[in-house]
Scaffold this motif. Sequence first.
Motif, PDB file in Angstrom:
ATOM      1  N   SER A  78       0.792  -1.229   0.000  1.00 53.64           N
ATOM      2  CA  SER A  78       0.000   0.000   0.000  1.00 53.64           C
ATOM      3  C   SER A  78       0.823   1.278   0.000  1.00 53.64           C
ATOM      4  O   SER A  78       0.298   2.354  -0.258  1.00 53.64           O
ATOM      5  CB  SER A  78      -0.943   0.018   1.217  1.00 53.64           C
ATOM      6  N   TYR A  79       2.119   1.177   0.302  1.00 48.87           N
ATOM      7  CA  TYR A  79       2.929   2.392   0.465  1.00 48.87           C
ATOM      8  C   TYR A  79       4.111   2.407  -0.503  1.00 48.87           C
ATOM      9  O   TYR A  79       5.264   2.336  -0.108  1.00 48.87           O
ATOM     10  CB  TYR A  79       3.423   2.506   1.903  1.00 48.87           C
ATOM     11  N   GLY A  80       3.824   2.458  -1.782  1.00 50.28           N
ATOM     12  CA  GLY A  80       4.865   2.667  -2.774  1.00 50.28           C
ATOM     13  C   GLY A  80       5.414   1.424  -3.433  1.00 50.28           C
ATOM     14  O   GLY A  80       5.931   1.494  -4.549  1.00 50.28           O
ATOM     15  N   MET A  81       5.327   0.257  -2.773  1.00 53.64           N
ATOM     16  CA  MET A  81       5.921  -0.941  -3.364  1.00 53.64           C
ATOM     17  C   MET A  81       5.129  -1.414  -4.579  1.00 53.64           C
ATOM     18  O   MET A  81       5.712  -1.896  -5.552  1.00 53.64           O
ATOM     19  CB  MET A  81       6.023  -2.051  -2.325  1.00 53.64           C
ATOM     20  N   ALA A  82       3.825  -1.285  -4.535  1.00 54.85           N
ATOM     21  CA  ALA A  82       3.023  -1.663  -5.702  1.00 54.85           C
ATOM     22  C   ALA A  82       3.350  -0.760  -6.882  1.00 54.85           C
ATOM     23  O   ALA A  82       3.412  -1.207  -8.034  1.00 54.85           O
ATOM     24  CB  ALA A  82       1.535  -1.583  -5.369  1.00 54.85           C
ATOM     25  N   ALA A  83       3.598   0.521  -6.601  1.00 55.50           N
ATOM     26  CA  ALA A  83       3.940   1.465  -7.664  1.00 55.50           C
ATOM     27  C   ALA A  83       5.272   1.109  -8.311  1.00 55.50           C
ATOM     28  O   ALA A  83       5.505   1.429  -9.481  1.00 55.50           O
ATOM     29  CB  ALA A  83       3.993   2.885  -7.104  1.00 55.50           C
ATOM     30  N   ARG A  84       6.144   0.469  -7.562  1.00 57.83           N
ATOM     31  CA  ARG A  84       7.424   0.031  -8.124  1.00 57.83           C
ATOM     32  C   ARG A  84       7.288  -1.267  -8.905  1.00 57.83           C
ATOM     33  O   ARG A  84       8.263  -1.764  -9.458  1.00 57.83           O
ATOM     34  CB  ARG A  84       8.443  -0.174  -7.004  1.00 57.83           C
ATOM     35  N   GLY A  85       6.098  -1.825  -8.907  1.00 57.48           N
ATOM     36  CA  GLY A  85       5.883  -3.079  -9.622  1.00 57.48           C
ATOM     37  C   GLY A  85       6.255  -4.298  -8.820  1.00 57.48           C
ATOM     38  O   GLY A  85       6.418  -5.389  -9.379  1.00 57.48           O
ATOM     39  N   ALA A  86       6.375  -4.144  -7.497  1.00 54.11           N
ATOM     40  CA  ALA A  86       6.761  -5.274  -6.653  1.00 54.11           C
ATOM     41  C   ALA A  86       5.654  -6.316  -6.620  1.00 54.11           C
ATOM     42  O   ALA A  86       4.476  -5.990  -6.516  1.00 54.11           O
ATOM     43  CB  ALA A  86       7.071  -4.795  -5.238  1.00 54.11           C
ATOM     44  N   ALA A  87       6.047  -7.578  -6.695  1.00 53.20           N
ATOM     45  CA  ALA A  87       5.108  -8.694  -6.616  1.00 53.20           C
ATOM     46  C   ALA A  87       5.581  -9.637  -5.512  1.00 53.20           C
ATOM     47  O   ALA A  87       6.714 -10.121  -5.546  1.00 53.20           O
ATOM     48  CB  ALA A  87       5.036  -9.439  -7.946  1.00 53.20           C
ATOM     49  N   ILE A  88       4.716  -9.876  -4.545  1.00 58.55           N
ATOM     50  CA  ILE A  88       5.078 -10.753  -3.426  1.00 58.55           C
ATOM     51  C   ILE A  88       5.136 -12.196  -3.903  1.00 58.55           C
ATOM     52  O   ILE A  88       4.225 -12.682  -4.578  1.00 58.55           O
ATOM     53  CB  ILE A  88       4.063 -10.606  -2.282  1.00 58.55           C
ATOM     54  N   THR A  89       6.211 -12.877  -3.556  1.00 59.01           N
ATOM     55  CA  THR A  89       6.363 -14.294  -3.911  1.00 59.01           C
ATOM     56  C   THR A  89       6.099 -15.209  -2.724  1.00 59.01           C
ATOM     57  O   THR A  89       5.764 -16.374  -2.916  1.00 59.01           O
ATOM     58  CB  THR A  89       7.780 -14.564  -4.454  1.00 59.01           C
ATOM     59  N   ALA A  90       6.269 -14.704  -1.503  1.00 55.39           N
ATOM     60  CA  ALA A  90       6.009 -15.521  -0.312  1.00 55.39           C
ATOM     61  C   ALA A  90       6.006 -14.630   0.919  1.00 55.39           C
ATOM     62  O   ALA A  90       6.678 -13.594   0.956  1.00 55.39           O
ATOM     63  CB  ALA A  90       7.057 -16.625  -0.161  1.00 55.39           C
ATOM     64  N   ILE A  91       5.235 -15.036   1.908  1.00 54.22           N
ATOM     65  CA  ILE A  91       5.282 -14.422   3.241  1.00 54.22           C
ATOM     66  C   ILE A  91       5.406 -15.546   4.248  1.00 54.22           C
ATOM     67  O   ILE A  91       4.635 -16.510   4.211  1.00 54.22           O
ATOM     68  CB  ILE A  91       4.020 -13.584   3.544  1.00 54.22           C
ATOM     69  N   ARG A  92       6.403 -15.440   5.113  1.00 53.81           N
ATOM     70  CA  ARG A  92       6.658 -16.490   6.098  1.00 53.81           C
ATOM     71  C   ARG A  92       6.545 -15.931   7.509  1.00 53.81           C
ATOM     72  O   ARG A  92       7.009 -14.830   7.775  1.00 53.81           O
ATOM     73  CB  ARG A  92       8.050 -17.105   5.884  1.00 53.81           C
ATOM     74  N   LYS A  93       5.950 -16.700   8.392  1.00 56.55           N
ATOM     75  CA  LYS A  93       5.833 -16.324   9.808  1.00 56.55           C
ATOM     76  C   LYS A  93       7.052 -16.828  10.557  1.00 56.55           C
ATOM     77  O   LYS A  93       7.369 -18.013  10.506  1.00 56.55           O
ATOM     78  CB  LYS A  93       4.560 -16.926  10.404  1.00 56.55           C
ATOM     79  N   VAL A  94       7.751 -15.926  11.235  1.00 57.33           N
ATOM     80  CA  VAL A  94       8.954 -16.290  11.986  1.00 57.33           C
ATOM     81  C   VAL A  94       8.543 -16.806  13.359  1.00 57.33           C
ATOM     82  O   VAL A  94       7.749 -16.193  14.060  1.00 57.33           O
ATOM     83  CB  VAL A  94       9.901 -15.085  12.143  1.00 57.33           C
ATOM     84  N   SER A  95       9.106 -17.929  13.743  1.00 59.25           N
ATOM     85  CA  SER A  95       8.822 -18.494  15.057  1.00 59.25           C
ATOM     86  C   SER A  95       9.415 -17.613  16.142  1.00 59.25           C
ATOM     87  O   SER A  95      10.553 -17.167  16.050  1.00 59.25           O
ATOM     88  CB  SER A  95       9.414 -19.913  15.153  1.00 59.25           C
ATOM     89  N   GLY A  96       8.639 -17.352  17.198  1.00 54.35           N
ATOM     90  CA  GLY A  96       9.102 -16.481  18.284  1.00 54.35           C
ATOM     91  C   GLY A  96      10.051 -17.175  19.238  1.00 54.35           C
ATOM     92  O   GLY A  96      11.196 -16.795  19.399  1.00 54.35           O
ATOM     93  N   GLY A  97       9.601 -18.241  19.866  1.00 60.04           N
ATOM     94  CA  GLY A  97      10.429 -18.997  20.793  1.00 60.04           C
ATOM     95  C   GLY A  97      10.985 -18.148  21.921  1.00 60.04           C
ATOM     96  O   GLY A  97      10.320 -17.273  22.463  1.00 60.04           O
ATOM     97  N   ALA A  98      12.235 -18.423  22.264  1.00 60.25           N
ATOM     98  CA  ALA A  98      12.876 -17.721  23.379  1.00 60.25           C
ATOM     99  C   ALA A  98      13.017 -16.238  23.097  1.00 60.25           C
ATOM    100  O   ALA A  98      12.970 -15.418  24.014  1.00 60.25           O
ATOM    101  CB  ALA A  98      14.246 -18.346  23.652  1.00 60.25           C
ATOM    102  N   ARG A  99      13.193 -15.867  21.826  1.00 57.37           N
ATOM    103  CA  ARG A  99      13.345 -14.446  21.499  1.00 57.37           C
ATOM    104  C   ARG A  99      12.090 -13.655  21.861  1.00 57.37           C
ATOM    105  O   ARG A  99      12.166 -12.520  22.316  1.00 57.37           O
ATOM    106  CB  ARG A  99      13.671 -14.279  20.014  1.00 57.37           C
ATOM    107  N   ALA A 100      10.921 -14.277  21.645  1.00 54.74           N
ATOM    108  CA  ALA A 100       9.672 -13.596  21.978  1.00 54.74           C
ATOM    109  C   ALA A 100       9.557 -13.386  23.484  1.00 54.74           C
ATOM    110  O   ALA A 100       9.047 -12.363  23.947  1.00 54.74           O
ATOM    111  CB  ALA A 100       8.477 -14.405  21.466  1.00 54.74           C
ATOM    112  N   ARG A 101      10.053 -14.348  24.247  1.00 59.14           N
ATOM    113  CA  ARG A 101       9.996 -14.222  25.700  1.00 59.14           C
ATOM    114  C   ARG A 101      10.865 -13.058  26.180  1.00 59.14           C
ATOM    115  O   ARG A 101      10.451 -12.250  27.008  1.00 59.14           O
ATOM    116  CB  ARG A 101      10.439 -15.530  26.364  1.00 59.14           C
ATOM    117  N   VAL A 102      12.080 -12.980  25.660  1.00 56.68           N
ATOM    118  CA  VAL A 102      12.976 -11.886  26.040  1.00 56.68           C
ATOM    119  C   VAL A 102      12.405 -10.550  25.602  1.00 56.68           C
ATOM    120  O   VAL A 102      12.477  -9.555  26.323  1.00 56.68           O
ATOM    121  CB  VAL A 102      14.383 -12.108  25.452  1.00 56.68           C
ATOM    122  N   PHE A 103      11.816 -10.504  24.408  1.00 56.99           N
ATOM    123  CA  PHE A 103      11.208  -9.269  23.902  1.00 56.99           C
ATOM    124  C   PHE A 103      10.107  -8.801  24.843  1.00 56.99           C
ATOM    125  O   PHE A 103      10.011  -7.610  25.171  1.00 56.99           O
ATOM    126  CB  PHE A 103      10.653  -9.522  22.502  1.00 56.99           C
TER     127      PHE A 103
END
Length: 434
Positions: free
Chosen positions: A183-208
């Motif tokens: 929505s903010y400029g990437m479509a205007a550049r012609g960007a096409a999403i090939t994949a979106i991945r969810k990062v596992s939180g684990g211990a990092r999420a706890r510390v955060f």
Amino acid sequence: MDFSSGDVKAAIMKPAVAVGGGVAPAVLQGWREFRRSAAPARFLCFQDGGWVDVAGEAVGQLRRAFQGGRAMAEAACGGRAYLFDFLRMVRIDAVTGEEAPLGWIDDRGSCFFPAPDCGSGGRKRRRDDAPAEDEAESSSGVDERSGESSGAAAAAKRRKAGAAAPLEESDKYYQVVSKLFLSYGMAARGAAITAIRKVSGGARARVFQQQGQQLAAARGATAGTAKFAWYGASAEDVAAVVERGFARTNATRLGPRKHGDGLHLSPPQCPISSAMLAKADGNGETHIVLCRVLMGRPEVVTAGSSQCRPSSGEYDSAVDKLENPQWYVVWSKDMNARVLPEYVVSFKCPKPQPIQGSSEATSKPKKPSRVGRDMFPKLLAEIELLVPDKCDLLQQCYSSFKMGQIKKDQFIRFLRNYIGDKVLTTVARKLRGC
């Protein structure tokens, strides 16, 4: 690590490795914190799923030991004797030997807490940590105020999926993240999403989560509120962040435009800024990461600065400007505790192509014409007078246009989407003398 051979994608899909795990890294982390900390004003221990203040005479005893350079100190709390190990950042029960994580907030307001899984002790310690981990896992969704799912079963399912599990296009979080990205400029550049991945939180999420709590306790509730932000870097660095955490900042990719030697992230409405710091892999895919970031209390750091830490204990992070910042800057010492990767967005942008059937088809794409190069600087200068908070991103996109990375019509579409036709019309009339 070669993206073209699939190594980086494989790394993104590997199970996460806890940052700072093991005895040696724990001692090293504690030693660094011990050396740079001012005299502690508060000591806290993690128990019953949260951080609790050490109270009573023990506080003065521990403070004096800390100021005297002692790595350990004995003190009694609640009628029990404990050994406080400042280097390993743990509190040890003198009778049972059970360990609990130890942290502190110094006189300058700086927070010092152990890295994930540091100083883990016996079974009781692991049981005490479990509720916090499940809670942190369930809070790692797109909504900053609520979690993606709840319960230990959902958290375990996400952990089993690996460090970065691909989302289906029908998934509601895929749709939210893709809309935010495009929505903010990437479509205007012609960007096409090939994949979106969810990062596992684990211990990092706890510390955060713990860092958010401590910033809120030290600075006020708003300081512990997470913001969304984009992180851009080379494909190899993105894979390393997903697999192991941040090992280095991306400041060098900004050159003289860097605001200190820290990790630079752009606000959610500016994915293009971070995308310009990214570097495509051998397959032509580029990858940026949507993160949550804890800024605490930021200070303004000017472009070109070599600052690498807060200028005083009054600050936790940096921005390029306080009003509508274009860059969030998290210092190296905090980047694995106060930045939580959430989603990896992989995309492709079309390269400029010659018109088929013309004599240009067998030659290299030409740079923008001299007329275009002469016209746009005047246009941008006038635009920046009307909307100065958008000048950084405008100049970055214009640089891509000058280098032939995007076409003229793509740059114009970006201007219309990012600035708006009303501003462009006003500027055009002024330049024509109307």
